[in-house]
Scaffold this active site. Structure first.
Site, PDB file in Angstrom:
ATOM      1  N   ASP A  34       0.821  -1.211   0.000  1.00  0.00           N
ATOM      2  CA  ASP A  34       0.000   0.000   0.000  1.00  0.00           C
ATOM      3  C   ASP A  34       0.857   1.265   0.000  1.00  0.00           C
ATOM      4  OD1 ASP A  34      -2.364  -1.215  -0.104  1.00  0.00           O
ATOM      5  OD2 ASP A  34      -3.094  -0.509   1.850  1.00  0.00           O
ATOM      6  N   PHE A  35       1.886   1.204   0.835  1.00  0.00           N
ATOM      7  CA  PHE A  35       2.747   2.365   0.994  1.00  0.00           C
ATOM      8  C   PHE A  35       3.400   2.748  -0.335  1.00  0.00           C
ATOM      9  CE2 PHE A  35       6.979   4.111   1.858  1.00  0.00           C
ATOM     10  CZ  PHE A  35       6.621   5.222   2.590  1.00  0.00           C
ATOM     11  N   ASP A  36       3.913   1.746  -1.044  1.00  0.00           N
ATOM     12  CA  ASP A  36       4.564   2.024  -2.327  1.00  0.00           C
ATOM     13  C   ASP A  36       3.562   2.520  -3.354  1.00  0.00           C
ATOM     14  OD1 ASP A  36       7.021   1.219  -1.325  1.00  0.00           O
ATOM     15  OD2 ASP A  36       6.589  -0.882  -1.742  1.00  0.00           O
ATOM     16  N   SER A  83      -6.713  -7.806  14.837  1.00  0.00           N
ATOM     17  CA  SER A  83      -7.262  -8.900  14.039  1.00  0.00           C
ATOM     18  C   SER A  83      -7.567 -10.060  14.983  1.00  0.00           C
ATOM     19  CB  SER A  83      -6.300  -9.299  12.933  1.00  0.00           C
ATOM     20  OG  SER A  83      -5.186  -9.918  13.507  1.00  0.00           O
ATOM     21  N   GLU A 113     -20.541 -16.341  16.515  1.00  0.00           N
ATOM     22  CA  GLU A 113     -21.117 -15.481  15.480  1.00  0.00           C
ATOM     23  C   GLU A 113     -20.623 -15.934  14.120  1.00  0.00           C
ATOM     24  OE1 GLU A 113     -19.934 -11.502  16.460  1.00  0.00           O
ATOM     25  OE2 GLU A 113     -20.642 -11.729  18.519  1.00  0.00           O
ATOM     26  N   LYS A 115     -18.775 -15.337  10.680  1.00  0.00           N
ATOM     27  CA  LYS A 115     -17.676 -14.449  10.286  1.00  0.00           C
ATOM     28  C   LYS A 115     -17.986 -13.923   8.890  1.00  0.00           C
ATOM     29  CE  LYS A 115     -12.630 -14.200  10.198  1.00  0.00           C
ATOM     30  NZ  LYS A 115     -12.497 -13.534   8.912  1.00  0.00           N
ATOM     31  N   ASP A 117     -17.836 -12.003   5.463  1.00  0.00           N
ATOM     32  CA  ASP A 117     -16.695 -11.761   4.583  1.00  0.00           C
ATOM     33  C   ASP A 117     -16.847 -10.402   3.903  1.00  0.00           C
ATOM     34  OD1 ASP A 117     -14.325 -12.277   3.408  1.00  0.00           O
ATOM     35  OD2 ASP A 117     -15.088 -13.707   1.946  1.00  0.00           O
ATOM     36  N   ARG A 136     -10.402  -0.228   8.939  1.00  0.00           N
ATOM     37  CA  ARG A 136      -9.420  -0.764   9.869  1.00  0.00           C
ATOM     38  C   ARG A 136      -8.015  -0.234   9.584  1.00  0.00           C
ATOM     39  NH1 ARG A 136      -8.843  -7.009  11.352  1.00  0.00           N
ATOM     40  NH2 ARG A 136      -7.117  -7.335   9.926  1.00  0.00           N
ATOM     41  N   TYR A 226     -20.875  -5.909  15.527  1.00  0.00           N
ATOM     42  CA  TYR A 226     -20.559  -7.001  16.445  1.00  0.00           C
ATOM     43  C   TYR A 226     -19.605  -6.667  17.594  1.00  0.00           C
ATOM     44  CZ  TYR A 226     -16.925  -7.369  12.832  1.00  0.00           C
ATOM     45  OH  TYR A 226     -15.943  -7.105  11.930  1.00  0.00           O
ATOM     46  N   LYS A 313     -11.994 -20.800  10.522  1.00  0.00           N
ATOM     47  CA  LYS A 313     -12.272 -20.560   9.100  1.00  0.00           C
ATOM     48  C   LYS A 313     -12.690 -21.845   8.399  1.00  0.00           C
ATOM     49  CE  LYS A 313      -9.815 -16.394   8.256  1.00  0.00           C
ATOM     50  NZ  LYS A 313      -9.265 -15.605   7.181  1.00  0.00           N
ATOM     51  N   CYS A 407      -8.314 -13.478 -33.230  1.00  0.00           N
ATOM     52  CA  CYS A 407      -9.675 -13.725 -32.769  1.00  0.00           C
ATOM     53  C   CYS A 407     -10.095 -15.163 -33.092  1.00  0.00           C
ATOM     54  CB  CYS A 407     -10.620 -12.733 -33.438  1.00  0.00           C
ATOM     55  SG  CYS A 407     -12.347 -13.040 -33.048  1.00  0.00           S
ATOM     56  N   CYS A 410     -12.915 -14.779 -35.959  1.00  0.00           N
ATOM     57  CA  CYS A 410     -12.716 -14.192 -37.288  1.00  0.00           C
ATOM     58  C   CYS A 410     -11.245 -14.039 -37.662  1.00  0.00           C
ATOM     59  CB  CYS A 410     -13.425 -12.842 -37.377  1.00  0.00           C
ATOM     60  SG  CYS A 410     -12.599 -11.555 -36.438  1.00  0.00           S
ATOM     61  N   CYS A 425     -10.969  -7.975 -30.075  1.00  0.00           N
ATOM     62  CA  CYS A 425     -10.993  -8.160 -31.517  1.00  0.00           C
ATOM     63  C   CYS A 425     -11.542  -6.864 -32.104  1.00  0.00           C
ATOM     64  CB  CYS A 425     -11.904  -9.327 -31.883  1.00  0.00           C
ATOM     65  SG  CYS A 425     -12.282  -9.333 -33.643  1.00  0.00           S
ATOM     66  N   CYS A 431     -17.040  -9.574 -37.245  1.00  0.00           N
ATOM     67  CA  CYS A 431     -16.772 -10.684 -36.330  1.00  0.00           C
ATOM     68  C   CYS A 431     -18.115 -11.243 -35.824  1.00  0.00           C
ATOM     69  CB  CYS A 431     -15.918 -10.162 -35.178  1.00  0.00           C
ATOM     70  SG  CYS A 431     -15.474 -11.398 -33.970  1.00  0.00           S
TER      71      CYS A 431
HETATM   72  P1  AMP Z   1      -9.034 -11.994   9.706  1.00  0.00           P
HETATM   73  O1  AMP Z   1      -9.189 -10.819   8.783  1.00  0.00           O
HETATM   74  O2  AMP Z   1      -9.145 -13.308   8.996  1.00  0.00           O
HETATM   75  O3  AMP Z   1      -7.844 -11.861  10.629  1.00  0.00           O
HETATM   76  O4  AMP Z   1     -10.306 -11.991  10.655  1.00  0.00           O
HETATM   77  C1  AMP Z   1     -10.587 -10.902  11.486  1.00  0.00           C
HETATM   78  C2  AMP Z   1     -11.671 -10.094  10.873  1.00  0.00           C
HETATM   79  O5  AMP Z   1     -12.881 -10.814  10.811  1.00  0.00           O
HETATM   80  C3  AMP Z   1     -12.049  -8.905  11.688  1.00  0.00           C
HETATM   81  O6  AMP Z   1     -11.178  -7.842  11.485  1.00  0.00           O
HETATM   82  C4  AMP Z   1     -13.414  -8.585  11.155  1.00  0.00           C
HETATM   83  O7  AMP Z   1     -13.289  -7.708  10.041  1.00  0.00           O
HETATM   84  C5  AMP Z   1     -13.924  -9.889  10.612  1.00  0.00           C
HETATM   85  N1  AMP Z   1     -15.169 -10.367  11.212  1.00  0.00           N
HETATM   86  C6  AMP Z   1     -16.210 -10.859  10.505  1.00  0.00           C
HETATM   87  N2  AMP Z   1     -17.221 -11.221  11.278  1.00  0.00           N
HETATM   88  C7  AMP Z   1     -16.858 -10.941  12.544  1.00  0.00           C
HETATM   89  C8  AMP Z   1     -17.509 -11.103  13.814  1.00  0.00           C
HETATM   90  N3  AMP Z   1     -18.732 -11.628  13.920  1.00  0.00           N
HETATM   91  N4  AMP Z   1     -16.820 -10.701  14.896  1.00  0.00           N
HETATM   92  C9  AMP Z   1     -15.569 -10.183  14.798  1.00  0.00           C
HETATM   93  N5  AMP Z   1     -14.907 -10.020  13.641  1.00  0.00           N
HETATM   94  C10 AMP Z   1     -15.538 -10.410  12.519  1.00  0.00           C
HETATM   95 ZN    ZN Z   2     -13.271 -11.352 -34.184  1.00  0.00          ZN
END
Ligand code: AMP
Ligand code: ZN
Length: 672
Positions: A34-36, A83, A113, A115, A117, A136, A226, A313, A407, A410, A425, A431
């Protein structure tokens, strides 16, 4: 630096940064820190300021068409965002349980709970008002994205007055996109000739990082909360706090469960490992938290994560299979997409035969060789993905898969635009899949929606030589007798089709415009353009500068329009369609809306509105005799304010005592 040098550098940096954005947001595989990235972006920004004449209108420093930039204020978290420890197996979970028992004894509960995504977000509320939303980031500080987060409907902007919430608190949760919305928006992107996102998480995080909140508002995000953080302890347990924040109006997840022991935790895990595909959103595991706050405190933290919580996970289902061949599909815009044909294999309940390879870069990333054995995975997503190649199973003399240079349909040599991952193409007139695809797009449900005519019929009619341009569809009636002779069609279906075609001539201009299939002109954009320019003649006469003055039209879209209309073939086709009687002018409806109710009044419209575009509101005001002003002055009668309006405007209006009204109040003034 000489101008020539600057030009080269700007070009190189632009190409490179675009690729990084693509890797990060679409492929979810960044190859730079990210920094770069930020440093390079800054360098590009500087050069563009010094030599604006060389700046790419679609530069990564611009938020054109709603893509990514990295210009947010960083904000330090009041409580660091850590995390979670991760585990993939049951033994490690048993170890976690053991460690906790050792430290605090047997008398405790867990909260389990899902998790989610997505991306985690920290929200700060003061006196019941949302004052800040921060990503974050590195855990210590993140990007301040409040304006974007305010567009999320399920996040309260203001809690009801007199509630029993503390004056100051942080609440944390996960911002995500439902799979349905993802599929819909991603398909729209593909249809508009834009690159698709790899999964809902990337789409959500790409959206949160956009500069343009109006664009964010159009992409439905959701958020489950949460974690609650308060200055002084308010609740004894996490479970209690979850119930409380729900009663304050926050969106919590209904599947969270209080568990008395690790066996109940395992039950919860087993259930969701199976049932997760039935949820409307993606989860990638389960989070297990010790319920009692004082026990949490006793357990404390490691440098990176709390000792009182862990993430379990799910293993994404992964199988090995053989690559049989790579084939290539040509879309209506000419983009050529590679597809892997696989030896059929059972994965997450379905038989998988194909996997997308996205583009040429993906083939290079995988270092794919003919006959390779590949690992295929299916997470929450519907389309399976090749994760990697099993190098142990590669034959010694295997040859690398080389992206084709011509292609597949064509044989025209393929081209690649700078900064883009896809090959095209260029033979759009000759085409077959492009020709057929364009006509199919035109008759599609979202465009002309022609009754009695479907994708297959288009293919047949094309292969029999009846149609090769949109305008030919409207001349099919000349061949009615011939068509009726063909074994595939009955008299009735031909009549239906010809009726449907005739009727479609009444479809409004915006549908025709969308149907033309101009790159980046999706349904919404077509509508905006129609409202603003009123006719195809108006639109074709507009310069690049005039185009970008229309509501939500950026440089990229403007350029695409200019290019399209510059092509003589396109102009001819439009003339033909006009002569055939299609709608190329916005029908000024003599709607009953039109009145003199607003005469003598002046308005400024600012911010984003849920139900209307700014142009629509403008039209409404003008049709009812009102006037639109361009800047706030004492003469202004009303400021119509939507969400995310600039604070300076608001302040000025307040100073001048100008009434600020909502879109609904405006409608009430005209009574509709
Ligand atoms: P990881 O990114 O794999 O280290 O997992 C941690 C991340 O899970 C946290 O930073 C949250 O963004 C996410 N997360 C998703 N669901 C939950 C939940 N129910 N409680 C806490 N963290 C959660
Ligand atoms: Zn074509």
């Amino acid at each position: 630096m000489s101008p020539a040098e600057a030009k080269n550098q700007i070009k190189a940096l632009t190409t490179e940064l675009k690729q990084h954005n693509y890797n990060y947001y679409v492929l979810a595989m960044p190859t730079i820190a990210d920094f770069d990235f930020d440093k390079k972006l800054e360098q590009l920004n500087k050069l563009e300021k010094e030599f604006p004449e060389f700046a790419d209108p679609d530069s990564p420093t611009q938020k054109v068409g709603g893509d990514i930039t990295k210009e947010f204020v960083t904000y330090r978290h009041r409580w660091p965002m850590l995390s979670l420890g991760n585990t993939y197996n049951e033994q490690e979970l048993l170890d976690f349980d053991q460690r906790i028992r050792k430290a605090i004894g047997d008398n405790f509960e867990y909260v389990c709970e899902l998790k989610f995504d997505g991306l985690s977000m920290s929200l700060t509320y003061e006196d019941g008002k949302l004052v800040r939303a921060v990503t974050r980031g590195d855990g210590v500080q993140g990007d301040e994205v409040t304006a974007n987060i305010r567009t999320i409907n399920t996040i309260p902007k203001r809690l009801y007055e007199g509630g029993d919430y503390p004056n100051y608190f942080d609440i944390r949760g996960e911002v995500f996109m439902h799979r349905k919305a993802f599929d819909r928006l991603n398909n729209e992107r593909l249809e508009n000739g834009e690159v698709a996102y790899a999964n809902p998480r990337n789409f959500a995080s790409g959206t949160v990082k956009m500069q343009d909140s109006a664009e964010v508002a159009k992409r439905p995000l959701d958020c489950f909360l949460y974690f609650l953080y308060t200055e002084k302890p308010v609740f004894k347990t996490h479970w209690e706090s979850l119930q409380a924040v729900k009663s304050w109006g926050f969106h919590t997840n209904e599947h969270s469960r209080l568990c008395n022991n690790i066996d109940e935790v395992f039950e919860f895990i087993a259930k969701w490992d199976k049932d997760r595909f039935g949820l409307s959103y993606d989860i990638d595991g389960i989070v297990i938290k010790v319920n009692n706050y004082s026990q949490q405190q006793e357990l404390g933290f490691t440098a990176k994560s709390p000792r009182w919580a862990i993430a379990y996970k799910f293993k994404a289902e992964r199988v090995q299979t053989e690559l049989l061949s790579v084939s290539y599909q040509v879309g209506r815009t000419g983009a050529v997409t590679p597809v892997a044909n696989l030896k059929p294999v059972l994965l997450a309940g379905t038989t998988v035969k194909r996997a997308t390879l996205h583009n040429a870069n993906e083939i290079i990333r995988l270092d794919l060789h003919e006959g390779d054995t590949v690992f295929v995975e299916k997470g929450g997503e519907i389309i399976p993905k090749i994760i990697s190649v099993n190098p142990d199973k590669r034959a010694q003399n295997a040859v690398p898969v080389v992206y084709r240079t011509t292609c597949p349909a064509c044989d025209t040599p393929l081209e690649r635009k700078e900064g883009e991952a896809a090959f095209y193409c260029p033979n759009d007139e000759g085409c077959p899949p492009q020709i057929v695809g364009k006509m199919q797009h035109f008759i599609g449900r979202k465009a002309m929606d022609i009754d009695g005519l479907g994708d297959e019929t288009i293919e047949t009619l094309y292969s029999r030589g009846f149609i090769s341009h949109i305008s030919d569809i409207y001349k099919l009636y000349e061949h009615a007798d011939e068509l009726k002779q063909m074994d595939r069609f009955g008299d009735k279906s031909i009549t239906n089709m010809l009726d449907g075609i005739e009727k479609s001539k009444q479809m409004p201009f915006e549908k025709v415009l969308f149907g033309l299939g101009i790159r980046y002109i999706g349904e919404t954009v077509a509508k905006k353009l129609a409202i603003h320019f009123k006719s195809i003649d108006g639109l074709m006469a507009a310069t690049q500068e005039e185009l970008v003055t229309a509501d939500e039209i950026g440089e990229r879209i403007a350029q695409s329009l200019v290019d399209y209309f510059a092509d003589e073939k396109h102009r001819e086709e439009i003339e033909k369609l006009k002569a055939l009687g299609l709608q190329f002018v916005v029908e000024i409806k003599e709607v009953k809306l039109a009145s003199e109710k607003l005469s003598g009044q002046s308005f400024i419209i600012s911010g984003v509105f849920e139900k209307f575009s700014r142009d629509e509101l403008k039209d409404l005001i003008e049709q009812n005799g009102g006037k639109i002003l361009s800047s706030i002055s004492a003469k202004l009668s009303y400021l119509v304010a939507g969400d995310n309006m600039g604070p300076a405007k608001l302040e000025k209006a307040q100073k001048l005592n100008i009434p600020i009204i909502s879109d609904e109040e405006l409608l009430a003034m005209i009574e509709i």
